[in-house]
Design a protein around this motif. Structure first.
Motif, short mmCIF file in Angstrom:
data_model
loop_
_atom_site.label_atom_id
_atom_site.label_comp_id
_atom_site.label_asym_id
_atom_site.label_seq_id
_atom_site.Cartn_x
_atom_site.Cartn_y
_atom_site.Cartn_z
N GLY A 311 0.81 -1.21 0.00
CA GLY A 311 0.00 0.00 0.00
C GLY A 311 0.85 1.26 0.00
O GLY A 311 0.53 2.24 -0.67
N SER A 312 1.96 1.22 0.75
CA SER A 312 2.86 2.38 0.80
C SER A 312 3.50 2.62 -0.57
O SER A 312 3.68 3.77 -0.99
CB SER A 312 3.93 2.16 1.86
N LEU A 313 3.87 1.55 -1.25
CA LEU A 313 4.41 1.69 -2.61
C LEU A 313 3.36 2.30 -3.54
O LEU A 313 3.68 3.17 -4.38
CB LEU A 313 4.86 0.32 -3.15
N GLY A 314 2.11 1.88 -3.37
CA GLY A 314 1.04 2.46 -4.18
C GLY A 314 0.91 3.96 -3.95
O GLY A 314 0.74 4.74 -4.91
N ASN A 315 1.03 4.39 -2.70
CA ASN A 315 0.93 5.81 -2.38
C ASN A 315 2.05 6.61 -3.03
O ASN A 315 1.82 7.72 -3.53
CB ASN A 315 0.97 6.01 -0.86
N GLY A 321 2.24 10.56 -9.82
CA GLY A 321 1.40 10.56 -11.01
C GLY A 321 1.56 9.32 -11.86
O GLY A 321 1.09 9.26 -12.99
N LYS A 322 2.19 8.27 -11.30
CA LYS A 322 2.37 7.02 -12.02
C LYS A 322 1.20 6.10 -11.63
O LYS A 322 1.32 5.18 -10.82
CB LYS A 322 3.71 6.38 -11.66
N TYR A 323 0.05 6.39 -12.25
CA TYR A 323 -1.19 5.81 -11.76
C TYR A 323 -1.31 4.31 -12.03
O TYR A 323 -1.88 3.58 -11.21
CB TYR A 323 -2.37 6.57 -12.38
N ASP A 324 -0.81 3.84 -13.15
CA ASP A 324 -0.90 2.41 -13.44
C ASP A 324 -0.12 1.60 -12.41
O ASP A 324 -0.59 0.55 -11.93
CB ASP A 324 -0.39 2.11 -14.85
N GLN A 325 1.07 2.08 -12.07
CA GLN A 325 1.88 1.39 -11.05
C GLN A 325 1.23 1.48 -9.68
O GLN A 325 1.26 0.53 -8.88
CB GLN A 325 3.30 1.96 -11.03
N ALA A 326 0.65 2.65 -9.39
CA ALA A 326 -0.04 2.81 -8.11
C ALA A 326 -1.18 1.80 -7.99
O ALA A 326 -1.32 1.12 -6.95
CB ALA A 326 -0.58 4.22 -7.99
N LEU A 327 -1.99 1.69 -9.04
CA LEU A 327 -3.11 0.74 -8.99
C LEU A 327 -2.62 -0.70 -8.84
O LEU A 327 -3.24 -1.51 -8.12
CB LEU A 327 -3.95 0.86 -10.27
N GLU A 328 -1.51 -1.02 -9.49
CA GLU A 328 -0.97 -2.38 -9.40
C GLU A 328 -0.64 -2.74 -7.95
O GLU A 328 -0.97 -3.83 -7.48
CB GLU A 328 0.29 -2.47 -10.28
N TRP A 329 0.01 -1.80 -7.25
CA TRP A 329 0.39 -2.08 -5.86
C TRP A 329 -0.83 -2.06 -4.93
O TRP A 329 -0.93 -2.88 -4.01
CB TRP A 329 1.45 -1.10 -5.39
N ALA A 356 -9.74 4.52 -5.15
CA ALA A 356 -10.65 5.58 -5.60
C ALA A 356 -9.89 6.89 -5.84
O ALA A 356 -10.16 7.60 -6.82
CB ALA A 356 -11.74 5.80 -4.55
N LEU A 357 -8.92 7.20 -4.99
CA LEU A 357 -8.14 8.44 -5.14
C LEU A 357 -7.33 8.43 -6.44
O LEU A 357 -7.17 9.48 -7.08
CB LEU A 357 -7.22 8.63 -3.94
N VAL A 358 -6.84 7.24 -6.82
CA VAL A 358 -6.10 7.14 -8.08
C VAL A 358 -7.02 7.47 -9.25
O VAL A 358 -6.68 8.27 -10.14
CB VAL A 358 -5.47 5.75 -8.26
N TYR A 359 -8.21 6.87 -9.25
CA TYR A 359 -9.16 7.14 -10.33
C TYR A 359 -9.57 8.62 -10.32
O TYR A 359 -9.76 9.23 -11.39
CB TYR A 359 -10.39 6.25 -10.20
N ASP A 360 -9.71 9.19 -9.13
CA ASP A 360 -10.04 10.61 -9.02
C ASP A 360 -8.94 11.47 -9.65
O ASP A 360 -9.21 12.40 -10.41
CB ASP A 360 -10.22 10.97 -7.54
N ASP A 361 -7.67 11.12 -9.33
CA ASP A 361 -6.55 11.87 -9.91
C ASP A 361 -6.51 11.73 -11.43
O ASP A 361 -6.03 12.63 -12.14
CB ASP A 361 -5.23 11.36 -9.31
N GLN A 362 -6.98 10.61 -11.95
CA GLN A 362 -6.99 10.38 -13.39
C GLN A 362 -8.20 11.03 -14.08
O GLN A 362 -8.30 11.01 -15.30
CB GLN A 362 -7.01 8.87 -13.68
#
Length: 492
Positions: A311-315, A321-329, A356-362
């Motif tokens: 989860g920390s890696l995702g954050n 702004g590396k959203y695909d990698q964030a979602l993966e983690w 949800a925050l990742v999708y919001d940022d996207q």
């Protein structure tokens, strides 16, 4: 503590009379102890009635009181018989004699010698020292409540029959199937230090009803072990011979180093968080990846610690702004948390929130709302509708509507969050101030500048008082107010 189990204080007020009256009833008196002091008080009081009491510690209170030979036979034969027990011990002694060892022991004393060297026998280990039994109860099975069993010797028919150590196995099994007591000769330091006594049951087991049970909750095991060590009851003391030294060193070394590794994991997670706060993302990724590897080694892939590192890696990737990698983690963390913690755990909800925050940022607002609503359902059910974490999710949902330009819906959700923050955190908390700031932003975008300034000013007063005039949140709010005033004056 169970409803019917007396607490330590209530139990000790009447323990002597309690045992005099209750000793022959079928319900086993139980006492839950949470410290060494409580346990000593119990044993001192109880031994006034049972002066020759014997004690046995078992790391899991659900275990039956069974000898090692009985357990071995049970693993191969569903219902071990007394004949099986006799034949097993007869064959054990015959095999040993064929080795030609010049051992002077015979009968039960030879069985005790063989058990001392690792053989499975019908002998059940007890001790005269209640602290030794407590140590054995606490030393392992840390996820289980332990039991110390005090054999009720010294009263009428509950007296164990002394057994001559030289009695041959055939003669022993010709006796009546009752419980015998065998006190081994003090031939080595381990027997002396552990104050060992054996109870002998020809069936290989003894009913718990012949004991008084003391329950040690799992969460108190380590604390009690530390207290025992302080009074001289430890592995090195109880196992002073060569075999004990080797076993003690191995266990203590691995235990010590595992604890050190756990501390390293905590330090890595803390360091990673600091790097993230300092926007040193490459360093943060390196540290969190190391923490993830250590978590897998220490706790396993499907552990809360491994999920936390993922989860920390995702954050970190989300912050970059590396959203695909964030979602993966985040999805890796979610898979573990749903499996280990369940779909209604707050940590699972937190991961829904992060996705949800990742999708919001996207700018993928429909997907963001879908995941926020999943998080909200858990928060409202598990934490309640007036919990700060629930309010944070209201805030997040409001922010999505705000970015979509649906200002009335945004205000509705911000006001829900605000009501909770003011009630639970107070009107001068930074989270309350942030919600004031969010409400102001809505009015600002609606062109309602007077209302916007009113709410900005509320936020600014809190930030200046709580965080200081130079804090980024304070500075940002002040800049927002200045921009709004310019808009009111018609400046571009």
């Amino acid at each position: 503590m169970s409803k019917n189990m007396p607490n330590a204080g209530d139990f000790m007020e009447h323990t002597i009379e309690y045992y005099k009256e209750e000793i022959r009833k079928p319900v086993i008196p139980e006492l839950e102890v949470t410290s060494l002091a409580d346990y000593i008080n119990f044993t001192v009081a109880a031994k006034e009635s049972y002066r020759r009491a014997l004690f046995r510690g078992q790391a899991d209170k659900e275990w039956e009181i069974e000898s090692s030979a009985y357990r071995a036979l049970k693993a191969n034969f569903k219902v071990p018989t007394q004949k099986m027990m006799r034949d097993y011990h007869t064959d054990l002694i015959r095999e040993f004699r064929q080795l030609g060892e010049n051992i002077e022991y015979k009968g039960v004393s030879l069985i005790a010698h063989l058990q001392h060297n690792g053989a499975k026998t019908f002998l059940l280990d007890y001790t005269k020292n209640p602290l030794v039994a407590l140590w054995f109860a606490c030393i392992s099975e840390k996820e289980k409540d332990a039991g110390v069993y005090m054999a009720k010797t010294g009263v009428g028919t509950d007296e164990w029959i002394p057994l001559d150590g030289d009695i041959e196995i055939a003669d022993l099994f010709a006796k009546k199937d009752i419980t015998y007591q065998y006190e081994p000769a003090k031939i080595n330091r381990r027997i002396i230090c552990q104050q060992s006594v054996f109870l002998v049951s020809l069936s290989g087991k003894i009913e718990k009803s012949k004991h008084i049970t003391v329950v040690i909750p799992k969460k108190h095991k380590d604390e009690i072990l530390s207290q025992l060590s302080a009074v001289g009851i430890s592995r090195s003391v109880l196992f002073p011979d060569f075999y004990g030294l080797v076993e003690w060193f191995s266990i203590e070394w691995f235990s010590f180093n595992k604890e050190a590794e756990k501390e390293d994991y905590d330090k890595l997670m803390s360091s990673g968080a600091k790097y993230t706060d300092q926007f040193k993302f490459e360093e943060a990724v390196t540290v969190f990846e190391e923490a993830a590897g250590l978590a897998q080694s220490l706790f396993g892939e499907n552990s809360a610690e491994t999920a936390a590192s993922y989860g920390s890696l995702g954050n970190v990737y989300d912050d970059q702004g590396k959203y695909d990698q964030a979602l993966e983690w985040f999805e890796k963390a979610l898979a573990i948390r749903e499996k280990v913690l369940g779909k209604e755990h707050p940590d699972t909800a937190s991961t829904y929130n992060n996705i949800a925050l990742v999708y919001d940022d996207q700018g993928k607002y429909d997907q963001a709302l879908e995941w926020f609503e999943k998080a909200l359902a858990i928060a409202e059910k598990v934490l309640g509708k007036e919990h700060p974490d629930t309010a944070s999710t209201y805030n997040n949902i409001a922010s999505v509507y705000y970015r979509q330009g649906e200002y009335d819906k945004a205000l509705e959700w911000f006001e829900k969050a605000l009501a909770i923050f003011e009630k639970t955190l107070g009107k001068e908390h930074p989270d309350t101030a942030t919600t004031y700031n969010n409400v102001a932003s809505v009015y600002d975008n609606q062109g309602k500048y007077d209302q916007a300034l009113e709410w900005y000013e509320k936020a600014l007063n809190i930030y200046e008082k709580v965080l200081g005039k130079n804090h980024p949140s304070t500075v940002l709010t002040r800049e927002n107010m200045e921009r709004t005033i310019k808009k009111m004056d018609g400046a571009p």
